[in-house]
Write a protein that holds these residues in place. Structure first.
Motif, PDB file in Angstrom:
ATOM      1  N   GLN A  82       1.263   7.641   2.011  1.00  0.00           N
ATOM      2  CA  GLN A  82       1.129   8.296   3.303  1.00  0.00           C
ATOM      3  C   GLN A  82      -0.336   8.377   3.730  1.00  0.00           C
ATOM      4  N   LEU A  83      -1.220   8.619   2.743  1.00  0.00           N
ATOM      5  CA  LEU A  83      -2.655   8.704   3.034  1.00  0.00           C
ATOM      6  C   LEU A  83      -3.196   7.348   3.486  1.00  0.00           C
ATOM      7  N   ILE A  84      -2.777   6.271   2.823  1.00  0.00           N
ATOM      8  CA  ILE A  84      -3.213   4.912   3.197  1.00  0.00           C
ATOM      9  C   ILE A  84      -2.709   4.560   4.600  1.00  0.00           C
ATOM     10  N   GLN A  85      -1.435   4.888   4.861  1.00  0.00           N
ATOM     11  CA  GLN A  85      -0.869   4.609   6.192  1.00  0.00           C
ATOM     12  C   GLN A  85      -1.609   5.377   7.277  1.00  0.00           C
ATOM     13  N   HIS A  86      -1.977   6.601   6.959  1.00  0.00           N
ATOM     14  CA  HIS A  86      -2.703   7.423   7.936  1.00  0.00           C
ATOM     15  C   HIS A  86      -4.071   6.825   8.225  1.00  0.00           C
ATOM     16  N   GLN A  87      -4.767   6.330   7.169  1.00  0.00           N
ATOM     17  CA  GLN A  87      -6.071   5.731   7.343  1.00  0.00           C
ATOM     18  C   GLN A  87      -5.985   4.435   8.157  1.00  0.00           C
ATOM     19  N   LYS A  88      -4.908   3.651   7.938  1.00  0.00           N
ATOM     20  CA  LYS A  88      -4.721   2.422   8.711  1.00  0.00           C
ATOM     21  C   LYS A  88      -4.522   2.723  10.171  1.00  0.00           C
ATOM     22  N   LEU A  89      -3.730   3.756  10.476  1.00  0.00           N
ATOM     23  CA  LEU A  89      -3.488   4.122  11.853  1.00  0.00           C
ATOM     24  C   LEU A  89      -4.762   4.572  12.540  1.00  0.00           C
TER      25      LEU A  89
END
Length: 277
Positions: A267-274
């Motif tokens: 979830q943290l990686i996805q948030h950073q990508k967004l």
């Protein structure tokens, strides 16, 4: 009213004599421990020593040692031993060991010396647990670990076996005794709403009970609770109970924690990508 006052006075006299030791030595012990009971040795050896035991589990006294020799007919024969000073050793104390022990020494049929009486009190914890399916199990515990699972409701029953023959209410109000459930830091669990502490009324005048009931959580693995017996706020003895989850349950809990950590990282990686888009 006069009869009640007389009964109270009699109880105070009995309790006072027991607590001050004028009727013998008083010892407090937890089940599972070892204890040594002293004898007023009046002879050069223990060949004429007799130890007898009495409690309310049995209708009459039991002779444990006769002429310095263990009675093989008693069920605790293997747990008893006699020291060179005629003291009686009891290994792995059980609740049935509570009561009065009397040591006497004889020569030519006559008692030598004053003898010795020891009042032994035993503190014990038993556990019962139940799940949402209403299945239940129970076991006995003393400084023990019992394999149970989170989500179960568990009840720990702390039992004080006393030879005083007085009600628990009387021992608390007039004798200064108290049973407590505490955590590892020694904090009284009555202050925590998670625990239900209850003292059921009991017709047995030799036993006082204090129960602790709670629903187990994942983080309770290896958690310790202690039942303490105090007299005027001074600790006399205690029994600890340690929660021990099964290896399979512990493995599942660790796997769930790893999955939760992995999900958090994703979830943290996805948030950073967004954020970078």
């Amino acid at each position: 009213m006069a009869d009640k006052c007389d009964l109270c006075l009699l109880g105070l006299i009995i309790l006072s004599s027991l607590l001050t030791g004028t009727s013998g030595v008083t010892k407090f012990i937890s089940s599972g421990e070892n204890v040594s009971l002293s004898c007023n040795k009046a002879l050069s050896d223990c060949k004429s020593t007799t130890w007898v035991h009495y409690n309310r589990f049995r209708p009459s006294e039991v002779e444990l040692i006769t002429g310095g020799i263990k009675n093989k007919d008693t069920e605790r024969h293997e747990r008893l031993s006699l020291e060179s000073d005629c003291s009686l050793n009891i290994k792995n104390v059980t609740v049935e060991d509570y009561g009065v022990y009397s040591c006497r020494q004889y020569m030519n049929g006559e008692q030598q010396g004053p003898g010795a009486d020891v009042h032994l009190h035993v503190l014990h914890v038993s556990v019962s647990s139940s799940s949402s399916s209403s299945s239940s199990s129970s076991s006995s515990s003393s400084s023990s670990q019992t394999e149970i699972n989170p989500g179960r409701s568990v009840t720990l029953s702390c039992q004080w076996y006393s030879y005083y023959g007085l009600s628990c209410e009387y021992l608390v109000s007039s004798g200064g005794f108290e049973l407590l459930w505490v955590n590892q830091a020694g904090v009284d669990l009555k202050t925590d709403s998670r625990y239900q502490i209850f003292s059921p009324s009991s017709s047995a005048r030799y036993r006082c009970i204090l129960t602790l009931t709670t629903t187990l959580l994942n983080e309770d693995d290896n958690r310790e609770w202690r039942c303490q017996l105090t007299e005027y706020y001074q600790l006399k003895t205690s029994v600890r109970y340690t929660v021990k989850y099964s290896e399979a349950q512990t493995l599942r809990r660790h796997q769930a924690e790893l999955q939760q950590q992995l999900l958090h990282k994703i979830q943290l990686i996805q948030h950073q990508k967004l954020k970078s888009v």
